[in-house]
Design an enzyme around this catalytic site. Structure first.
Site, mmCIF file in Angstrom:
data_model
loop_
_atom_site.group_PDB
_atom_site.id
_atom_site.type_symbol
_atom_site.label_atom_id
_atom_site.label_comp_id
_atom_site.label_asym_id
_atom_site.label_seq_id
_atom_site.Cartn_x
_atom_site.Cartn_y
_atom_site.Cartn_z
ATOM 1 N N SER A 1 8.581 -8.888 0.333
ATOM 2 C CA SER A 1 8.591 -7.652 -0.453
ATOM 3 C C SER A 1 8.939 -6.486 0.460
ATOM 4 C CB SER A 1 7.225 -7.410 -1.101
ATOM 5 O OG SER A 1 7.223 -6.195 -1.838
ATOM 6 N N MET B 1 2.925 -11.010 -4.717
ATOM 7 C CA MET B 1 3.139 -9.950 -5.683
ATOM 8 C C MET B 1 2.861 -10.495 -7.079
ATOM 9 S SD MET B 1 5.492 -10.339 -3.122
ATOM 10 C CE MET B 1 7.140 -10.650 -3.705
ATOM 11 N N GLY B 2 2.219 -9.685 -7.921
ATOM 12 C CA GLY B 2 1.896 -10.139 -9.268
ATOM 13 C C GLY B 2 3.134 -10.458 -10.081
ATOM 14 N N ASN C 1 0.484 -6.483 -9.439
ATOM 15 C CA ASN C 1 -0.872 -6.326 -8.941
ATOM 16 C C ASN C 1 -1.515 -5.039 -9.454
ATOM 17 O OD1 ASN C 1 -1.928 -8.478 -7.094
ATOM 18 N ND2 ASN C 1 0.068 -8.185 -6.161
ATOM 19 N N THR D 1 0.815 -1.216 0.000
ATOM 20 C CA THR D 1 0.000 0.000 0.000
ATOM 21 C C THR D 1 0.849 1.267 0.000
ATOM 22 O OG1 THR D 1 -0.151 -0.123 2.423
ATOM 23 C CG2 THR D 1 -1.929 -1.128 1.162
ATOM 24 N N CYS E 1 5.053 -3.395 -10.647
ATOM 25 C CA CYS E 1 4.083 -3.962 -9.710
ATOM 26 C C CYS E 1 3.039 -4.706 -10.527
ATOM 27 C CB CYS E 1 3.411 -2.891 -8.855
ATOM 28 S SG CYS E 1 2.103 -3.576 -7.792
#
Length: 394
Positions: free
Chosen positions: A305, A314-315, A106, A68, A104
């Site tokens: 992470s 994490m994507g 996600n 976030t 990133c």
């Protein structure tokens, strides 16, 4: 002493996958921040609320976790056959540092939605009803990503019944294709080996698969580092000695991957590489209380992470997992049972995730055409974000 008033910057707060971030249109940023450099970094740090010695980001939009504390800058692409340029900035929480070294995965799920809503995608490419195919140029890693965004009555469809472990509420499914995550001219395995012996002074020697796909990632066997592979966040994030050990492993792995030259340089490259550990399929209870059966997954994976165990996955690390699983002999492939496979379902702290990848060998090099997974995205708030006027020149 008089102080400059706050300035207002158009912004959108979005969830993408299991992450949240503040999205900007490049042309909406103050002129000084429209180019890479200190002004841009200072702006994003203040927006998120970093550096914060309290570790809370109370005076900003960040949520005090790696998931976030994120920012995204989008612009109409000048790359042929692409719609939008996507630049990702991972903001450190306790340091005055924005890491631009990786993507990133996600938040990628939210890029297509934002681009359409912001007019960055040509109207003729957006159907009244159906799927808009948004061609994304990921500027951090210079790769193509394709987002399949559902459209209803000319607008992005955000609500739906697609459930994603790690996200509380269902939403519309967004299929993401990471195209050629490793170019044929690049080394998928920087050391040239599927498995290496990673020597970490003062800690030990470990088998490791070090791969550059999606994001540079160091995979370890859970049992070699004292874990079962079914751990949740508190088991690791509440152990400062374990976190320090993982960071030391990460730093020495980064050297072996050719990403840095000395251990001290790892502090300025927090976003990459990632460290993850794998184990064969085993039942566990996810952080939500949901039971995950060993029969429902091929293996377990836990990943760190920004120095902490991630609450889900994490994507970009999922791209690395899918790629490594498709290549016989890697630690990920072996943990999943070995052999040839075009998809893998793995367990993570919040539940499970399926990712598909097809790998082949060409002239002795491993090639992956694309990695596919489904995420979801939603606008949480839109309007303007404010920062003190003395942060950057305007």
């Amino acid at each position: 002493m008089p102080h400059k008033p706050q300035i207002k910057i158009p912004a959108t707060y979005m969830r993408g996958g299991t992450s949240k971030g503040v999205f900007f249109n490049l042309t909406d940023l103050p002129e000084a921040a429209q180019q890479p450099g200190e002004a841009r970094d200072q702006l994003l740090l203040r927006v998120i609320g970093s550096p914060d010695p309290y570790g809370k980001q109370t005076d900003g939009m960040g949520g005090a976790t790696s998931s976030t504390s994120k920012t995204v800058i989008l612009a109409k692409s000048d790359q042929p056959d692409h719609d939008v340029d996507y630049l990702f900035g991972q903001v450190a929480i306790d340091k005055a540092f924005v890491d631009w070294s990786g993507n990133c995965g996600n938040l990628t799920a939210a890029v297509g939605s934002f681009a359409i809503a912001s007019g960055l995608v040509a109207p003729e490419r957006v159907p009244d009803n159906g799927i808009a195919v948004v061609r994304i140029w990921q500027k951090n890693i210079q790769k193509t990503i394709i987002a399949h965004v559902p459209i209803t009555n000319g607008e992005v469809q955000e609500t739906g019944d697609f459930e994603l472990d790690g996200v509380t509420f269902p939403a519309a499914e967004v299929k993401i294709e990471f195209m050629s995550p490793v170019d044929p001219s690049e080394a998928m395995f920087p050391t040239g080996n599927l498995v290496d012996d990673l020597e970490v002074p003062g800690i030990g020697s470990f088998k490791a698969t070090m791969i550059n796909a999606g994001i540079p990632t160091i995979f370890l066997n859970a049992d070699e580092i004292g874990y079962s592979g079914t751990e949740l966040q508190e088991a690791i994030n509440g152990d400062p000695a374990a976190l320090e050990r993982f960071e030391t492993i990460r730093a020495h792995g980064a050297i072996k991957m050719g990403l840095i030259n000395a251990v001290a340089e790892a502090a300025a490259r927090q976003h990459t590489p990632k460290v993850a550990f794998v184990s064969p399929s085993a039942s566990y209870t996810a952080s939500s209380g949901k039971g995950i059966s060993a029969d429902a997954i091929d293996l377990n994976v836990r990943a760190l992470s920004m120095g902490k165990l991630h609450h889900a996955m994490m994507g970009t690390a999922a791209v690395a997992i899918g790629t490594a699983a498709a290549i016989p002999g890697t630690l990920v492939n072996l943990a999943a049972g070995g052999g040839d496979r075009e998809s893998v379902t793995f367990g993570h702290p919040s539940g499970t995730l399926k990712v598909g990848a097809a790998a082949s060998q060409q002239a002795g090099n491993w090639i992956v055409e694309k990695v596919v997974m489904s995420r979801s995205a939603r606008i949480l708030m839109e309007g303007t974000v404010r920062i003190p006027g003395d942060v950057i020149p305007v």
